[in-house]
Design a protein around this motif. Structure first.
Motif, short mmCIF file in Angstrom:
data_model
loop_
_atom_site.label_atom_id
_atom_site.label_comp_id
_atom_site.label_asym_id
_atom_site.label_seq_id
_atom_site.Cartn_x
_atom_site.Cartn_y
_atom_site.Cartn_z
N ALA A 1 0.83 -1.21 0.00
CA ALA A 1 0.00 0.00 0.00
C ALA A 1 0.86 1.26 0.00
O ALA A 1 0.53 2.24 -0.67
CB ALA A 1 -0.93 -0.01 1.21
N ARG A 2 1.98 1.23 0.71
CA ARG A 2 2.89 2.38 0.72
C ARG A 2 3.44 2.64 -0.68
O ARG A 2 3.53 3.78 -1.12
CB ARG A 2 4.05 2.15 1.70
N ARG A 3 3.83 1.56 -1.35
CA ARG A 3 4.38 1.71 -2.71
C ARG A 3 3.33 2.29 -3.65
O ARG A 3 3.63 3.18 -4.46
CB ARG A 3 4.87 0.36 -3.22
N LYS A 4 2.12 1.80 -3.57
CA LYS A 4 1.05 2.30 -4.43
C LYS A 4 0.79 3.79 -4.19
O LYS A 4 0.58 4.56 -5.14
CB LYS A 4 -0.23 1.50 -4.21
N ALA A 5 0.80 4.20 -2.92
CA ALA A 5 0.57 5.61 -2.61
C ALA A 5 1.70 6.48 -3.15
O ALA A 5 1.46 7.56 -3.70
CB ALA A 5 0.44 5.79 -1.09
N ARG A 6 2.92 6.00 -3.02
CA ARG A 6 4.08 6.75 -3.53
C ARG A 6 4.02 6.88 -5.05
O ARG A 6 4.25 7.96 -5.60
CB ARG A 6 5.36 6.04 -3.10
N GLU A 7 3.69 5.79 -5.72
CA GLU A 7 3.62 5.83 -7.18
C GLU A 7 2.48 6.71 -7.67
O GLU A 7 2.60 7.41 -8.69
CB GLU A 7 3.46 4.40 -7.72
N ALA A 8 1.37 6.73 -6.94
CA ALA A 8 0.25 7.60 -7.31
C ALA A 8 0.64 9.07 -7.20
O ALA A 8 0.31 9.89 -8.07
CB ALA A 8 -0.96 7.32 -6.42
N ALA A 9 1.37 9.42 -6.14
CA ALA A 9 1.84 10.80 -5.96
C ALA A 9 2.80 11.19 -7.07
O ALA A 9 2.73 12.32 -7.60
CB ALA A 9 2.50 10.96 -4.60
N GLU A 10 3.69 10.28 -7.45
CA GLU A 10 4.64 10.57 -8.53
C GLU A 10 3.92 10.81 -9.84
O GLU A 10 4.25 11.74 -10.59
CB GLU A 10 5.64 9.41 -8.65
N ARG A 11 2.92 9.98 -10.15
CA ARG A 11 2.16 10.17 -11.38
C ARG A 11 1.39 11.48 -11.35
O ARG A 11 1.29 12.20 -12.34
CB ARG A 11 1.20 8.99 -11.60
N GLY A 12 0.83 11.80 -10.17
CA GLY A 12 0.10 13.05 -10.03
C GLY A 12 0.98 14.26 -10.24
O GLY A 12 0.59 15.24 -10.89
N ASP A 13 2.19 14.22 -9.69
CA ASP A 13 3.13 15.34 -9.85
C ASP A 13 3.52 15.53 -11.31
O ASP A 13 3.63 16.66 -11.80
CB ASP A 13 4.39 15.10 -9.00
N ILE A 14 3.72 14.41 -12.01
CA ILE A 14 4.06 14.50 -13.44
C ILE A 14 2.91 15.13 -14.21
O ILE A 14 3.11 16.02 -15.05
CB ILE A 14 4.39 13.10 -14.00
N MET A 15 1.68 14.70 -13.93
CA MET A 15 0.52 15.24 -14.62
C MET A 15 0.39 16.74 -14.36
O MET A 15 0.10 17.51 -15.28
CB MET A 15 -0.75 14.53 -14.16
N ARG A 16 0.63 17.16 -13.13
CA ARG A 16 0.49 18.58 -12.80
C ARG A 16 1.59 19.43 -13.44
O ARG A 16 1.38 20.60 -13.73
CB ARG A 16 0.46 18.76 -11.28
#
Length: 206
Positions: free
Chosen positions: A89-104
């Motif tokens: 779950a920690r890995r998934k949360a980290r990867e989601a934040a990374e994808r979100g930052d790229i999109m922004r």
């Protein structure tokens, strides 16, 4: 909360939902306890627990015994707290934040929530949207009202008899996702509605 892809495949079976519900109600459950409570064979329970662990929904620990005998394996819900944090779950949360930052960065106009609620809360929303999207939802997030609209709820008719359990389990999972993402947002509950297909989750801040 229907769907069979990604994260939600781990709880696409109501037997797994029932097992997770029991574990959310009381942590450190054993396979024998869960088999007795559900009426399932111990090997079937073990298979379900493996799927829930792989999905990041539960964590396991080995019992520390001071007496003779083989230590039991104990299962708890992945709440995101230190003693019940899932590395998956920690890995998934980290990867989601990374994808979100790229999109922004690529589409700056999508980053207004950072100014409104801060980076940590924005990353939490990244994680929860990823989780819900993988679960078969099309979440509509209002970062000003702090709501997540999941209407229409597929369980309103398909799983009407189990809806209370399903909603309770999924709200618990959502809180675990938010906690793993490490920010101020918490699940406050579901907004009441006379329409059984309406599902709006209310968030709040610490």
């Amino acid at each position: 909360m229907a769907g069979t892809s990604g994260t939600y495949s781990a709880i696409s079976s109501f037997s797994r939902v029932e097992i997770l519900h029991l574990i959310q109600e009381r942590p450190r459950r054993t396979i024998a306890e869960l088999a007795e409570a559900t009426g399932l064979h111990a090997n079937t329970v073990r298979e379900h627990l493996d799927r829930l662990t792989e999905g990041g929904h539960i964590v396991r620990e080995t019992e520390h015994r001071t007496t003779r005998g083989r230590p039991r394996v104990l299962y708890s819900a992945a709440t995101g707290e230190a003693e019940a944090s899932s590395p998956i779950a920690r890995r998934k949360a980290r990867e989601a934040a990374e994808r979100g930052d790229i999109m922004r960065r690529v589409m700056p106009w999508t980053g207004s929530s950072v100014n409104e609620i801060g980076t940590d809360a924005t990353h939490q929303l990244d994680a929860i949207v990823d989780h819900l999207s993988e679960s078969g939802f099309d979440p509509l997030v209002d970062d000003k009202e702090l709501t997540i609209d999941l209407t229409p709820c597929p369980h309103a008719t398909a799983q009407a008899g189990h809806r209370a359990t399903l909603c309770s389990v999924h709200l618990g999972i959502m809180q675990g996702v938010l906690t793993e993402a490490r920010g101020p947002l918490l699940i406050d509950g579901m907004r009441s509605s006379c329409n059984p297909e309406e599902c709006v989750v209310q968030l709040t801040t610490r």
